[in-house]
Design an enzyme around this catalytic site. Structure first.
Site, PDB file in Angstrom:
ATOM      1  N   ASP A 137      39.324 -27.070   0.109  1.00 43.80           N
ATOM      2  CA  ASP A 137      39.369 -27.180   1.572  1.00 43.80           C
ATOM      3  C   ASP A 137      38.460 -26.130   2.195  1.00 43.80           C
ATOM      4  OD1 ASP A 137      40.100 -28.330   3.946  1.00 43.80           O
ATOM      5  OD2 ASP A 137      41.942 -27.176   4.162  1.00 43.80           O
ATOM      6  N   HIS A 144      37.888 -23.060  15.252  1.00 45.77           N
ATOM      7  CA  HIS A 144      39.182 -22.869  14.581  1.00 45.77           C
ATOM      8  C   HIS A 144      39.222 -21.486  13.926  1.00 45.77           C
ATOM      9  CE1 HIS A 144      42.741 -23.720  12.169  1.00 45.77           C
ATOM     10  NE2 HIS A 144      42.069 -23.438  11.072  1.00 45.77           N
ATOM     11  N   GLU A 211      41.891 -32.725  10.026  1.00 41.24           N
ATOM     12  CA  GLU A 211      40.688 -32.550   9.204  1.00 41.24           C
ATOM     13  C   GLU A 211      40.132 -33.901   8.775  1.00 41.24           C
ATOM     14  OE1 GLU A 211      40.837 -29.758   6.019  1.00 41.24           O
ATOM     15  OE2 GLU A 211      42.401 -28.523   6.943  1.00 41.24           O
ATOM     16  N   ASP A 243      46.122 -31.288   6.468  1.00 40.97           N
ATOM     17  CA  ASP A 243      46.415 -30.153   5.596  1.00 40.97           C
ATOM     18  C   ASP A 243      47.624 -29.420   6.192  1.00 40.97           C
ATOM     19  OD1 ASP A 243      46.198 -28.105   3.727  1.00 40.97           O
ATOM     20  OD2 ASP A 243      44.678 -27.029   4.876  1.00 40.97           O
ATOM     21  N   GLN A 250      52.124 -18.697   5.253  1.00 38.89           N
ATOM     22  CA  GLN A 250      50.686 -18.404   5.134  1.00 38.89           C
ATOM     23  C   GLN A 250      50.356 -16.990   5.605  1.00 38.89           C
ATOM     24  OE1 GLN A 250      48.332 -21.122   7.489  1.00 38.89           O
ATOM     25  NE2 GLN A 250      46.390 -20.129   7.005  1.00 38.89           N
ATOM     26  N   LYS A 263      50.391 -23.995   1.905  1.00 35.73           N
ATOM     27  CA  LYS A 263      49.650 -25.249   2.063  1.00 35.73           C
ATOM     28  C   LYS A 263      49.798 -26.210   0.881  1.00 35.73           C
ATOM     29  CE  LYS A 263      46.095 -23.335   5.105  1.00 35.73           C
ATOM     30  NZ  LYS A 263      45.812 -24.329   6.146  1.00 35.73           N
ATOM     31  N   THR A 369      40.139 -27.516   9.513  1.00 38.79           N
ATOM     32  CA  THR A 369      40.621 -27.983  10.814  1.00 38.79           C
ATOM     33  C   THR A 369      39.464 -28.124  11.799  1.00 38.79           C
ATOM     34  OG1 THR A 369      42.615 -26.755  10.375  1.00 38.79           O
ATOM     35  CG2 THR A 369      42.288 -27.494  12.638  1.00 38.79           C
TER      36      THR A 369
HETATM   37 MN    MN Z   1      42.918 -26.681   6.112  1.00 40.59          MN
END
Ligand code: MN
Length: 436
Positions: A137, A144, A211, A243, A250, A263, A369
């Site tokens: 990813d 973002h 995404e 995602d 996180q 995630k 994102t």
């Molecule tokens: Mn992501």
């Protein structure tokens, strides 16, 4: 790549629903997916979306609809995953797309017989389009990266490497599911503000991420990198990707090695793979602001500057449990476009392999994102709620900062431009269940 007869806006399909205004699956789109008859135990098979129908590519192959190069290509879509076809390369992809365009086009012969090769999408269950070997990813939206950076590190929002390196983390492919997926709210460690020791429990800050993702086509041998001039030839197509992210997990775990349990519990993708060839009419200039560092030579090319960006509108929609019960339609939370991305598909592929990493057919590369330049274009609740400080109003009077149990989040994407036929991605939906 240049435009060809498959992009011709004057073509319509004998499948009438493909020609309806707002149809995602026009004759100019022709995305691939894996399906079987609803609630059956039939083997999954590959099909092409056209309007509200699916052309069964096994049945079409057996009916002798393809000849020459297209028949050779169609022989690679007789299994239950797209990996073999993805690995076959641009020539095979182009040959089958051209044949499918001609078979499904208004005025083509044997339309009545061919109607027997269709399955209504409403009568189908979808599976993952390919076996995903590896999932990476990226983090290609600078908007973002900056707004999330401000929340996590007010003194140092954008890391100094961002404008030089296409940042990414290696994700988890085992928990990627197709639209319609539901999953229990994840548990994990969090460090609440002001606490001196972490606590363990269900995430209180569960979020989505709006995404797109790139499906790798033909791969590269380990040690043999993909140059930026050749990168586009290795991209097969794109889909939507949610995602899902537990922000509290996180925030506590991400330094120094990046996202992990925050995630890896679930990621949801849309079932239809929109090919890069179908997206070709929506390419646009990729512009790096003059004041910013220009990319290192291995990430730069004239072609990438002329047409490396793609104008794909992306949207996130929320429907809560109460809205479902009251038959209130989903509420759109935001809308942006992939054209704002700081890095392109070609740059993602090239950077991924520059050290010698081998990509394989069916690998999935998330774009990160997709937040646009304004706050309303943000692709996550973390941003829309300013870190959970401003709640969003929903049409039935409810509010949200983060997702609650039984919320359904749906991503959509589509390309529209004057003089072009619409090319849509369909929907990518997922539902949060209570923690186990
Ligand atoms: Mn992501």
């Amino acid at each position: 790549m240049t435009l060809n007869e498959t992009h011709d806006v004057s073509h319509t399909s004998w499948v009438d629903s493909a020609n309806a205004p707002g149809s995602d699956f026009t004759i100019q789109n022709l995305p691939y997916g894996v399906f079987r008859r609803k609630d059956s135990t039939d083997p999954f098979r590959i099909g092409v979306a056209i309007g509200d129908q699916i052309l069964d590519l096994q049945a079409a192959f057996q009916a002798g609809l393809f000849a020459g190069e297209a028949r050779e290509a169609a022989a690679l879509v007789q299994g239950a995953t797209l990996n073999a076809f993805m690995g076959a390369g641009q020539k095979a992809w182009g040959a089958l797309r051209l044949a499918l365009s001609r078979v499904l086009r208004s005025g083509s012969k044997d339309q009545t017989a061919r109607a027997g090769l269709l399955v209504a999408q409403a009568d189908a269950d979808m599976a993952l389009p390919a076996r995903i070997g590896d999932y990476t990813d990226f983090f290609t939206s600078i908007h973002h990266a900056t707004s999330v950076g401000k929340l996590f590190r007010p003194d140092n929002p954008l890391m100094p490497n961002y404008k030089y390196v296409p940042i990414a983390y290696h994700g988890r492919s085992s928990s990627i599911g197709v639209s319609g997926q539901s999953f229990p709210r994840p548990l994990g460690q969090t460090m609440p503000p002001g606490a001196t020791a972490p606590s363990f429990g269900a995430s209180k800050r569960l979020d989505y991420e709006l995404e797109l993702a790139v499906w790798v086509g033909s791969g590269n041998a380990q040690g043999a990198r993909i140059s930026i001039d050749r990168a586009e030839a290795h991209a097969f197509g794109m889909c939507l990707l949610n995602d899902w992210s537990a922000r509290d997990v996180q925030a506590w775990e991400y330094q120094p090695l990046g996202p992990f349990l925050g995630k890896n519990f679930a990621s949801t993708i849309s079932p239809w793979v929109v090919t890069m060839e179908a997206l070709e009419p929506f390419r646009t200039a990729w512009i790096r602001p003059q004041a910013d560092p220009q990319p290192l030579p291995y990430l730069d090319s004239p072609e990438n500057r002329v047409g490396g960006a793609i104008d794909i509108a992306v949207e996130a929609w929320l429907q809560t449990s109460r809205m479902k019960q009251a038959a209130i339609a989903p509420q759109r939370l935001s809308r942006s476009s992939f054209r704002h991305a700081y890095w392109t598909v070609a740059q993602m592929l090239t950077h991924h392999t520059v050290g010698g990493c081998n990509l394989q057919p069916g690998d999935l590369l998330g774009t990160g994102t997709q937040s646009g330049p304004t706050p309303e274009e943000a692709g996550s609740l973390l941003e829309l709620s300013v870190g959970g400080k401003q709640s969003l109003q929903l049409p039935d009077g409810e509010t949200r900062t983060f997702l609650e149990d039984h919320d359904t989040l749906t991503l959509k994407a589509y390309c529209e431009a004057t003089g072009r036929a619409r090319v849509g991605f369909g929907a990518c939906s997922g539902t949060v269940l209570p923690a186990l």
